[in-house]
Each structure stands twice: as C-alpha cells, then as structure tokens.
Design an enzyme around this catalytic site. Structure first.
Site, PDB file in Angstrom:
ATOM      1  N   MET A 266      37.058   7.101  65.141  1.00 47.56           N
ATOM      2  CA  MET A 266      35.653   7.089  64.649  1.00 47.56           C
ATOM      3  C   MET A 266      35.497   5.744  63.705  1.00 47.56           C
ATOM      4  O   MET A 266      34.398   5.075  63.797  1.00 47.56           O
ATOM      5  CB  MET A 266      35.300   8.195  63.700  1.00 47.56           C
ATOM      6  N   GLN A 269      35.082   2.729  65.883  1.00 48.04           N
ATOM      7  CA  GLN A 269      33.852   2.938  66.528  1.00 48.04           C
ATOM      8  C   GLN A 269      32.512   2.379  65.640  1.00 48.04           C
ATOM      9  O   GLN A 269      31.767   1.666  65.807  1.00 48.04           O
ATOM     10  CB  GLN A 269      33.457   4.096  67.164  1.00 48.04           C
ATOM     11  N   GLU A 270      32.957   2.884  64.112  1.00 47.90           N
ATOM     12  CA  GLU A 270      31.834   2.696  63.259  1.00 47.90           C
ATOM     13  C   GLU A 270      31.808   1.166  62.761  1.00 47.90           C
ATOM     14  O   GLU A 270      30.950   0.702  62.531  1.00 47.90           O
ATOM     15  CB  GLU A 270      32.022   3.841  62.038  1.00 47.90           C
ATOM     16  N   SER A 271      33.144   0.764  62.501  1.00 50.23           N
ATOM     17  CA  SER A 271      33.231  -0.552  61.851  1.00 50.23           C
ATOM     18  C   SER A 271      34.458  -1.582  62.176  1.00 50.23           C
ATOM     19  O   SER A 271      34.544  -2.572  61.642  1.00 50.23           O
ATOM     20  CB  SER A 271      33.346  -0.375  60.158  1.00 50.23           C
ATOM     21  N   TYR A 386      28.500   6.605  71.924  1.00 55.50           N
ATOM     22  CA  TYR A 386      29.131   6.987  70.790  1.00 55.50           C
ATOM     23  C   TYR A 386      30.311   8.021  70.980  1.00 55.50           C
ATOM     24  O   TYR A 386      31.506   7.564  70.657  1.00 55.50           O
ATOM     25  CB  TYR A 386      28.069   7.419  69.585  1.00 55.50           C
TER      26      TYR A 386
END
Length: 402
Positions: A266, A269-271, A386
């Site tokens: 996660m 994926q986010e940053s 996502y």
C-alpha cells in the site's frame, strides 16, 4: 442333515440411508488450511479409523447390490469418495504468480481462487500443501498425499506420471496470456474417470464458469511489473527505502492485525515509500492520508512515517469491519477498494449487482463492474487500478526475492 441357508436382505433405500449417515458432513465451521509439507506420517490409528469407516460404507453398499455386481467391484476407492468422507480437498501446489500466494493469513492467487470456488461447490474445505517444485507436487498426487495438484507443469511431465490433467482455461489459453498469466495453469488428478476429475472438468468448462475465470484472470493481471523499468524501480525502492521503515510497518501491522507486507505494498502504491510525498490535492506522507482521515485516525503529523503507517493501518482495519459479511478470502480486496473510494461507493455497487442476481460478495464480480463502467465514472477506474496494483506489488513481494 437338512441344510439351512440364511439370507440377509437389505433394501436399496435402507442402504442409502445408512451410507448417508456415515458420510454426513461433520458439524464444524468451514476452514481453509494451509500446510507446508513435512515428513510427518499420519498415525496408524488415524489411518485405521479412516479405513474402517470406508469399509463400513463399502459393506453397506455391497449388501444393496445384486450378487453378480460383486465380482466387478474395484478394490481402490475413488479420490472423490475420500474427499467427501474427509470433508477436505487436499491440494498439492507450487507458489507462483499464476497459482497462489499467501497473505494476511489467507491464500490468494488466480489458480487458488478457482480451486476455492470448486471446493465451495463440492461443499468441502481445502488443505493446501506447498511444494518446492512442479515434479514434487505431482509426485505427491501420484503417491496419494494429495487429491489434486495445481501446477503449471509441462504436458510431458504429467504424461510420464500417467496423470489426468485439465487446463483451467478449458482451451481458451489466450484469455490467460493476455493478462500475463501462465497459459497452462492446470489441475491434475490420478484418474480421468474419477468423479473428482470429471466434476472438475464440467466445473471449469461450463460457459458461465468460463466467464468467471476470465474475470478472475483480469484481476490477477501480471503485466504491471513486466517491463524492465517498473521492475527495477520497484526493487530499487524496496531495497533503498524499506529498511528505514520496515520496523514501523511490522509494529503497526501487529497493532491492527494486518500482514506487514500488505502495508508495504500500500505504501508503495501511495507514495513509493516517500515519507515526504505531497500530492496536488493535499494528501501527504508515506500513506498519503487526507487531512480529515489523519485527524479521524489520530494522526497529528502526516509526514511522520510511524504515524502515517499507523493511520493507514487503522483505517484499513475499519474498512475490513465495513465488509465483515464478505468471505475472508475476498474481504481484503473490498477493504482496499473502500480505502480508496469510500465504503459506501463499494456498497452501492454491491446493491446494483444484487438487483441483477449477481453474487455481490465476489470480488471478481465487483472488479468486473468497475472495469465495465470506468468510462462513465473515473473513480471506478482509479479503484480498480488501486486494488489490482497493490495486489500485484504484494504478490511480487510474496513470490519473489526483492
């Protein structure tokens, strides 16, 4: 002396009732077990108990048959009978990007999800046993250690062991290849005429099931990290940045009962694991929390890695609770979709599926809906990518050395 002959008369209906009693499923909650294969041999008492029960069933069945049928009975018991008697389908498999991987205490993967659906249709549990090679898994099947094998083994190897095999795409290999999956993912059995093998063939090649297989293949798409640039970037990021945050991921995962590697996926994926990341919309930090979400999760500093990871982990836990009615094997995907687009948006899609008579607790069906309607709603496309991206990153971490 007069000879007296006694005859035992058992009606077919009576025999059927007694067999049903012996084969009745045990009263226990469904359970999916996963074991790493060991050298421990089942105890003699367990084998004796099982053999005795099979003998009881066979004896009742024999009494209900005409005398001429007794000479044609085979000594071996079909694998299907063992599966139904034990209420467990034992599967020999090799971890891989087209077969299965484990996370959050559960098994996932294209091949495994198909096996799970088949087991559900039979009404039995799964005992998944991991083997280091295709040959070892197939030998386990051949020796009776497993009821079926989930592999990508060559036709030649399966033929050498005289095993029956069914391609899970039922001949539509292109539907797997276009999603980067191995075109020869197959289920193998010891005998083609065993009901376990025959039912599997009907199951996989049914027109409705084939459509579901294609939906599942789309979700387990393996093309995200296929190009060299994406692979190198992913490996470099985890090699250079993860060591700084790994202890935080592990601790926060324990705090909220998650798989820590799921939280890493996660974070990537986010940053891309950048604790100082900031988006044009104002989300910040390693887990890219909005200001409102951060406050709700008790995060006072969004760029503090430990707090950011904790806020994301806590929010994901809430999303799992939102979808507590979804089977655990699919719940994580629903939770991630809710994390991205909000739980109410996901539940709205579920309601639409229910009105169409479609299983709304199957992630493959929700994913297909997102894909089919993404042109009319950009949030659908974002949520679809996502979840599939995180799944791909997680699967790579689980099945490869990064």
């Amino acid at each position: 002396m007069q000879r007296i002959t006694y005859r035992v008369k058992v009606s077919a209906q009576g025999a059927k009732r007694r067999i049903s009693y012996l084969l009745r499923p045990s009263k226990r909650l469904p359970n999916t077990k996963s074991n790493i294969v060991s050298s421990v041999t089942p105890t003699t008492s367990n084998r004796f108990a099982k053999t005795k029960k099979l003998a009881q069933v066979s004896s009742i069945a024999l009494l209900s048959l005409p005398a001429e049928s007794l000479t044609t009975m085979q000594a071996s018991v079909p694998a299907y009978d063992h599966v139904m008697l034990d209420n467990t389908l034992t599967v020999a498999a090799v971890p891989g990007n087209s077969t299965y991987f484990a996370t959050d205490g559960f098994q996932h993967g294209f091949g495994f999800d198909l096996v799970r659906t088949y087991a559900d249709e039979l009404g039995v549990d799964i005992d998944l046993r991991a083997y280091a090679s295709e040959e070892a898994a197939l030998h386990a099947l051949k020796s009776g250690e497993a009821d079926m094998a989930l592999t990508t083994a060559s036709t030649q190897l399966k033929s050498q062991l005289n095993l029956s095999s069914i391609n899970v795409s039922c001949g539509y290999d292109a539907s797997l290849t276009k999603n980067g999956l191995h075109p020869k993912v197959s289920w193998s059995f010891n005998a083609p005429d065993d009901p376990l093998s025959q039912k599997a063939s009907y199951f996989l090649c049914d027109s409705i099931k084939l459509k579901n297989t294609q939906k599942l293949a789309a979700f387990y798409n393996q093309t995200l990290l296929k190009d060299a640039y994406s692979q190198d970037h992913f490996k470099k990021t985890l090699t250079e940045r993860l060591p700084d945050y790994q202890s935080s991921f592990e601790e926060q995962a324990r705090n909220y009962n998650h798989d820590w590697e799921l939280l890493v996926a996660m974070g990537y994926q986010e940053s891309h694991l950048d604790a100082n990341a900031v988006s044009p919309t104002g989300v910040r930090g390693l887990m890219m929390l909005t200001n409102n979400t951060a406050k709700a999760m008790g995060v006072s500093d969004r760029v503090d890695p430990y707090q950011s990871i904790g806020g994301g982990a806590r929010y994901l836990e809430q999303m799992k609770d939102e979808f507590a009615d979804v089977p655990k094997s699919d719940r994580i995907w629903f939770a991630l979709a809710g994390y991205n687009m909000g739980p109410n948006a996901v539940k709205s899609i579920q309601r639409k599926l229910r009105t169409q008579g479609i299983d709304d607790k199957s992630w493959a069906n929700v994913y297909a809906y997102l894909a089919e309607h993404r042109a009319s709603n950009s949030r659908y496309g974002q949520a679809m990518h996502y979840v599939s991206n995180i799944r791909s990153y997680l699967e790579t971490i689980k099945t490869q050395t990064v």
